[in-house]
Write a protein that holds these residues in place. Sequence first.
Motif, mmCIF file in Angstrom:
data_model
loop_
_atom_site.group_PDB
_atom_site.id
_atom_site.type_symbol
_atom_site.label_atom_id
_atom_site.label_comp_id
_atom_site.label_asym_id
_atom_site.label_seq_id
_atom_site.Cartn_x
_atom_site.Cartn_y
_atom_site.Cartn_z
ATOM 1 N N GLY A 1 -71.609 -72.422 -12.982
ATOM 2 C CA GLY A 1 -70.982 -71.962 -11.744
ATOM 3 C C GLY A 1 -69.535 -72.385 -11.603
ATOM 4 N N VAL A 2 -68.829 -72.520 -12.745
ATOM 5 C CA VAL A 2 -67.441 -72.959 -12.720
ATOM 6 C C VAL A 2 -66.592 -72.018 -13.556
ATOM 7 C CG1 VAL A 2 -68.067 -75.373 -12.367
ATOM 8 C CG2 VAL A 2 -67.800 -74.503 -14.687
ATOM 9 N N GLU A 3 -65.292 -72.193 -13.450
ATOM 10 C CA GLU A 3 -64.339 -71.371 -14.176
ATOM 11 C C GLU A 3 -63.862 -72.125 -15.416
ATOM 12 O OE1 GLU A 3 -59.944 -69.307 -13.374
ATOM 13 O OE2 GLU A 3 -61.092 -70.187 -11.717
ATOM 14 N N SER A 4 -64.058 -71.521 -16.585
ATOM 15 C CA SER A 4 -63.632 -72.135 -17.837
ATOM 16 C C SER A 4 -62.204 -71.686 -18.156
ATOM 17 C CB SER A 4 -64.577 -71.733 -18.977
ATOM 18 O OG SER A 4 -64.149 -72.313 -20.191
ATOM 19 N N VAL A 5 -61.331 -72.650 -18.416
ATOM 20 C CA VAL A 5 -59.917 -72.343 -18.669
ATOM 21 C C VAL A 5 -59.419 -73.203 -19.820
ATOM 22 C CG1 VAL A 5 -59.471 -71.710 -16.265
ATOM 23 C CG2 VAL A 5 -59.124 -74.078 -17.011
ATOM 24 N N GLY A 6 -58.239 -72.856 -20.318
ATOM 25 C CA GLY A 6 -57.589 -73.674 -21.324
ATOM 26 C C GLY A 6 -57.163 -75.009 -20.743
ATOM 27 N N LEU A 7 -56.992 -75.998 -21.608
ATOM 28 C CA LEU A 7 -56.674 -77.342 -21.120
ATOM 29 C C LEU A 7 -55.325 -77.385 -20.418
ATOM 30 C CD1 LEU A 7 -57.371 -80.273 -20.822
ATOM 31 C CD2 LEU A 7 -56.581 -80.678 -23.170
ATOM 32 N N ASP A 8 -54.323 -76.728 -20.970
ATOM 33 C CA ASP A 8 -53.012 -76.741 -20.325
ATOM 34 C C ASP A 8 -53.055 -76.046 -18.963
ATOM 35 O OD1 ASP A 8 -52.069 -78.099 -22.477
ATOM 36 O OD2 ASP A 8 -50.910 -76.433 -23.317
ATOM 37 N N GLN A 9 -53.805 -74.945 -18.896
ATOM 38 C CA GLN A 9 -53.942 -74.249 -17.616
ATOM 39 C C GLN A 9 -54.645 -75.132 -16.598
ATOM 40 O OE1 GLN A 9 -56.039 -70.508 -17.877
ATOM 41 N NE2 GLN A 9 -56.146 -70.250 -15.649
ATOM 42 N N LEU A 10 -55.673 -75.859 -17.045
ATOM 43 C CA LEU A 10 -56.392 -76.771 -16.152
ATOM 44 C C LEU A 10 -55.444 -77.832 -15.600
ATOM 45 C CD1 LEU A 10 -59.883 -78.319 -16.671
ATOM 46 C CD2 LEU A 10 -57.939 -79.830 -16.287
ATOM 47 N N CYS A 11 -54.602 -78.372 -16.473
ATOM 48 C CA CYS A 11 -53.672 -79.418 -16.034
ATOM 49 C C CYS A 11 -52.685 -78.891 -14.996
ATOM 50 C CB CYS A 11 -52.924 -79.981 -17.235
ATOM 51 S SG CYS A 11 -53.949 -80.976 -18.342
ATOM 52 N N ARG A 12 -52.199 -77.685 -15.204
ATOM 53 C CA ARG A 12 -51.211 -77.127 -14.278
ATOM 54 C C ARG A 12 -51.821 -76.814 -12.911
ATOM 55 N NH1 ARG A 12 -49.909 -73.931 -19.003
ATOM 56 N NH2 ARG A 12 -47.934 -74.628 -19.943
ATOM 57 N N ALA A 13 -53.115 -76.453 -12.907
ATOM 58 C CA ALA A 13 -53.731 -75.950 -11.674
ATOM 59 C C ALA A 13 -54.429 -77.015 -10.840
ATOM 60 C CB ALA A 13 -54.735 -74.855 -12.029
ATOM 61 N N SER A 14 -54.720 -78.184 -11.414
ATOM 62 C CA SER A 14 -55.615 -79.138 -10.755
ATOM 63 C C SER A 14 -54.889 -80.173 -9.910
ATOM 64 C CB SER A 14 -56.465 -79.858 -11.807
ATOM 65 O OG SER A 14 -57.274 -78.939 -12.521
ATOM 66 N N ASP A 15 -55.511 -80.503 -8.790
ATOM 67 C CA ASP A 15 -55.053 -81.628 -7.975
ATOM 68 C C ASP A 15 -55.603 -82.945 -8.520
ATOM 69 O OD1 ASP A 15 -53.682 -80.202 -5.675
ATOM 70 O OD2 ASP A 15 -55.647 -79.232 -5.662
ATOM 71 N N VAL A 16 -56.807 -82.887 -9.093
ATOM 72 C CA VAL A 16 -57.404 -84.032 -9.770
ATOM 73 C C VAL A 16 -57.919 -83.564 -11.113
ATOM 74 C CG1 VAL A 16 -59.182 -85.820 -9.734
ATOM 75 C CG2 VAL A 16 -58.100 -85.114 -7.591
ATOM 76 N N VAL A 17 -57.608 -84.309 -12.165
ATOM 77 C CA VAL A 17 -58.125 -84.041 -13.508
ATOM 78 C C VAL A 17 -58.989 -85.228 -13.910
ATOM 79 C CG1 VAL A 17 -57.562 -83.736 -15.943
ATOM 80 C CG2 VAL A 17 -56.163 -82.622 -14.186
ATOM 81 N N SER A 18 -60.235 -84.940 -14.275
ATOM 82 C CA SER A 18 -61.162 -86.003 -14.657
ATOM 83 C C SER A 18 -61.589 -85.811 -16.106
ATOM 84 C CB SER A 18 -62.386 -85.996 -13.736
ATOM 85 O OG SER A 18 -63.177 -87.144 -13.958
ATOM 86 N N ILE A 19 -61.458 -86.862 -16.904
ATOM 87 C CA ILE A 19 -61.694 -86.779 -18.348
ATOM 88 C C ILE A 19 -63.117 -87.214 -18.690
ATOM 89 C CG2 ILE A 19 -60.893 -87.535 -20.613
ATOM 90 C CD1 ILE A 19 -58.214 -88.203 -19.332
ATOM 91 N N HIS A 20 -63.836 -86.335 -19.407
ATOM 92 C CA HIS A 20 -65.202 -86.638 -19.839
ATOM 93 C C HIS A 20 -65.444 -86.165 -21.269
ATOM 94 C CE1 HIS A 20 -66.013 -87.825 -15.753
ATOM 95 N NE2 HIS A 20 -65.485 -86.680 -15.349
ATOM 96 N N ALA A 21 -64.392 -86.176 -22.071
ATOM 97 C CA ALA A 21 -64.497 -85.766 -23.469
ATOM 98 C C ALA A 21 -64.872 -86.969 -24.332
ATOM 99 C CB ALA A 21 -63.166 -85.176 -23.939
ATOM 100 N N PRO A 22 -65.471 -86.724 -25.512
ATOM 101 C CA PRO A 22 -65.850 -87.836 -26.395
ATOM 102 C C PRO A 22 -64.642 -88.434 -27.106
ATOM 103 C CG PRO A 22 -66.321 -85.760 -27.464
ATOM 104 C CD PRO A 22 -65.885 -85.417 -26.062
ATOM 105 N N GLU A 23 -64.801 -89.653 -27.571
ATOM 106 C CA GLU A 23 -63.752 -90.312 -28.347
ATOM 107 C C GLU A 23 -63.916 -89.916 -29.807
ATOM 108 O OE1 GLU A 23 -61.817 -94.722 -28.474
ATOM 109 O OE2 GLU A 23 -63.968 -94.599 -28.817
ATOM 110 N N LEU A 24 -63.068 -89.011 -30.262
ATOM 111 C CA LEU A 24 -63.078 -88.507 -31.634
ATOM 112 C C LEU A 24 -61.650 -88.544 -32.164
ATOM 113 C CD1 LEU A 24 -65.299 -85.335 -31.004
ATOM 114 C CD2 LEU A 24 -66.059 -87.523 -31.954
ATOM 115 N N PRO A 25 -61.462 -88.473 -33.471
ATOM 116 C CA PRO A 25 -60.086 -88.463 -33.999
ATOM 117 C C PRO A 25 -59.233 -87.366 -33.375
ATOM 118 C CG PRO A 25 -61.637 -88.821 -35.790
ATOM 119 C CD PRO A 25 -62.463 -88.532 -34.564
ATOM 120 N N GLU A 26 -59.836 -86.190 -33.133
ATOM 121 C CA GLU A 26 -59.058 -85.082 -32.594
ATOM 122 C C GLU A 26 -58.800 -85.193 -31.092
ATOM 123 O OE1 GLU A 26 -63.275 -83.445 -33.461
ATOM 124 O OE2 GLU A 26 -61.881 -84.941 -34.273
#
Length: 326
Positions: free
Chosen positions: A188-213
């Motif tokens: 029930g959410v809108e999937s967007v590119g990471l840069d677009q998410l950063c530009r549009a968000s009032d709060v950005v919350s990180i929940h990605a895994p710790e990987l080399p990339e």
Amino acid sequence: MSARTRDAVFDARAMEGLARVARFEPGLLVEDFAAPVAQEALAAAEVLLTGWGCPPLDEGALARMPRLRLVAHAAGTVRHHVTGAVWSRGVLVSTAAAANALPVAEYTVAAVLLSNKRVLDAARAYRETRGDIGAFDALAGAGNYRRTVGVVGASRIGRRVLELLRPYDLRLLVHDPYLDPAGAAALGVESVGLDQLCRASDVVSIHAPELPETRHLFDAARLALLRDGATLVNTARGSLVDTAALTAELVTGRLHAVLDVTDPEPLPADSPLWDLPNVLLTPHVAGSLGTELARLADTAIDEIRRYARGVPLEHAVRAEDLERSA
């Protein structure tokens, strides 16, 4: 597991629950698979109940456990102790990561709501002025109504955060390279590119895994995309953010941050982040602690119960999952 882990996670109630589903020696704690005192028990072990502090399960360790069929981990990631030798042997692996995800998500939701409300700013102004109402003029733009929250990573935690935020009047964005449109629609959410998410968000919350990339996923260039006054929340791993670049932004006051993890951890004593009024630092407490630790024990014991009954594990880990998960 370590003695500290056992004492914190497995209270008397948990030990009683474990005794109802398995035969074990309550006084035996294995911190070293080569310890002579553990060899007889290891040789007979069908299930290994692990936790924080478990040494690697390599070929040498597994050779001491010829009957081993299940590793039930009463914590989150199994990266620290489950090796390729475990998968080669066909040993089942289970984790309590889903249980540990719950308090992290709750912490995150609290951070999101309080950040949009500018609670830290309000509390500081209230304290410094001893109740001068005029000091709240700067909070005129605060609030959660129609704010945009971007979640980076549709992980267990990320999905739970989205679920908990859904009842609020928020626009929810998500970025995850492995999430297809159908998956985003199901959330029930809108999937967007990471840069677009950063530009549009009032709060950005990180929940990605710790990987080399994902190292420095939020570098100077990406942090610069965040709108003025935005808040960055990190409850994942400190390495996902370039600390020097984030510090440079925060010192200017342009951004806010809620950081439960940092790189390094803890920060140097002279880091400006300790004293900045627009930064909330907490000592890696978003995950399970206190009463929440019992949920880890309950989850692991329930997995052992499922194994004993011959039914599929609820929280099984597959080798291929570790390539893109914490």
